[in-house]
Design an enzyme around this catalytic site. Sequence first.
Site: not given
Length: 391
Positions: A72, A201, A293, A297, A385
Amino acid sequence: MRTQVGIVGAGPAGLLLSHLLHLHGIGSVVLEAHSRDYVEKRVRAGVLEQGTVNTLVGTGVGDRLLREGLVHHGIELRFGGRPHRIAFERLVPGRAITIYGQQEVVKDLIAARLAAGGQILFEVSDVVPDDIATACPVISFTHDGHRRRLDCDVIAGCDGSHGVCRAAIPDGALTVFAREYPFAWLGVLAEVPPSADELIYAHSDRGFALHSMRSPSLSRFYLQVDRDEDVAKWPDERFWAELRVRIETVPGWRLRDGPVLEKIVTPMRSFVAEPMRYGSLYLAGDAAHIVPPTGAKGLNLAAFDVGVLTEALAAWYADGSTGLLDEYSATCLRRVWRVQHFSWWMTTLLHTFGDDDGYGRRLQRSQLEYVASSDAAAASLAENYVGLARV
Ligand code: APR
Ligand code: PHB
């Protein structure tokens, strides 16, 4: 028994360490409380940073990851009835994430270790790390009904947050830092194609929601729920209905649902134990630190720790130098706290807090709009990220 590195725990940390050490010609024995079947079926997270993918592929255990992993180049922040894409290809060119379940990584590592003649003892019990303050640590344990003793040069505590290794360190030798969040995640694995190509998200007044996936036919969803929520109170229909309210907030966008394969509530907490070494005992992964979460990570930090530990042990075995071993804890903790901050920041940005008087909600909204409208802010999120190349 005798080995160079005694490893407690066959999670991502212990297995990857055993694999990396093997490539340096360093012997290890992995002791795992559960069965092979259990650790290979345990559904956990599934987002791999660029660095973790590079390590797995670069050390010969990435073939299936490259075949089946979903690469992604962005994620979506969803709030205010609109989608806001964080475009990795533009903000952090050349770096992406790969969606590949943790249990798949565990399966690949176990297969590679056993194919290379590696020793993994499953279903051990009563593991006791001993003499950890000396140069000759010992692990005693029970296996196949026999009490056994493993003499080693060092012990790697890769036994997770509820293991025995950190607990074996004398009181007062560790400093612990922790944050408990007033909520949990209700996670569902469902047999339905993902409803979007990338992770979503979603921030809503009713709480956070996450759309994730495992494969073109398996989706993963999370809902923010109360800290001590009872999963029995969430029949599938209620789960889908609540998820829809929180995530179907963009005109024309529809969520697909399907058979629920697994449903579990996971508490949210942040935890760090310092230092990550005591004598001949080195902690790695969840044994030393836990992140909520939200930033995906945990597994990646475990992989980073064992990469640092492998380099340090390889130098020690090569020429007796202890510099990198002495630096192990400090080197890892620099990244641990960066990742702790990012995971705390993502969590406080995207979840609702019951005690909010509205001021907090306004701050969240302003931060979300800033990240969605400023390349500088979006790039900061993106580079954390996908995984910072250096810390
Ligand atoms: N004896 C032997 N094995 C043990 C013991 C014990 N006393 N206690 C725990 N274990 C094993 C567990 O059964 C588990 O398989 O140690 C392993 C620890 O693995 P993880 O919990 O997966 O921890 P780690 O390898 O550090 O991976 C960290 O992966 O699970 C994700 O998101 C999670 O961030 C986490 C990351
Ligand atoms: C997951 O796919 O399980 C997942 C993805 C992103 C997160 C956490 C979990 O932030």
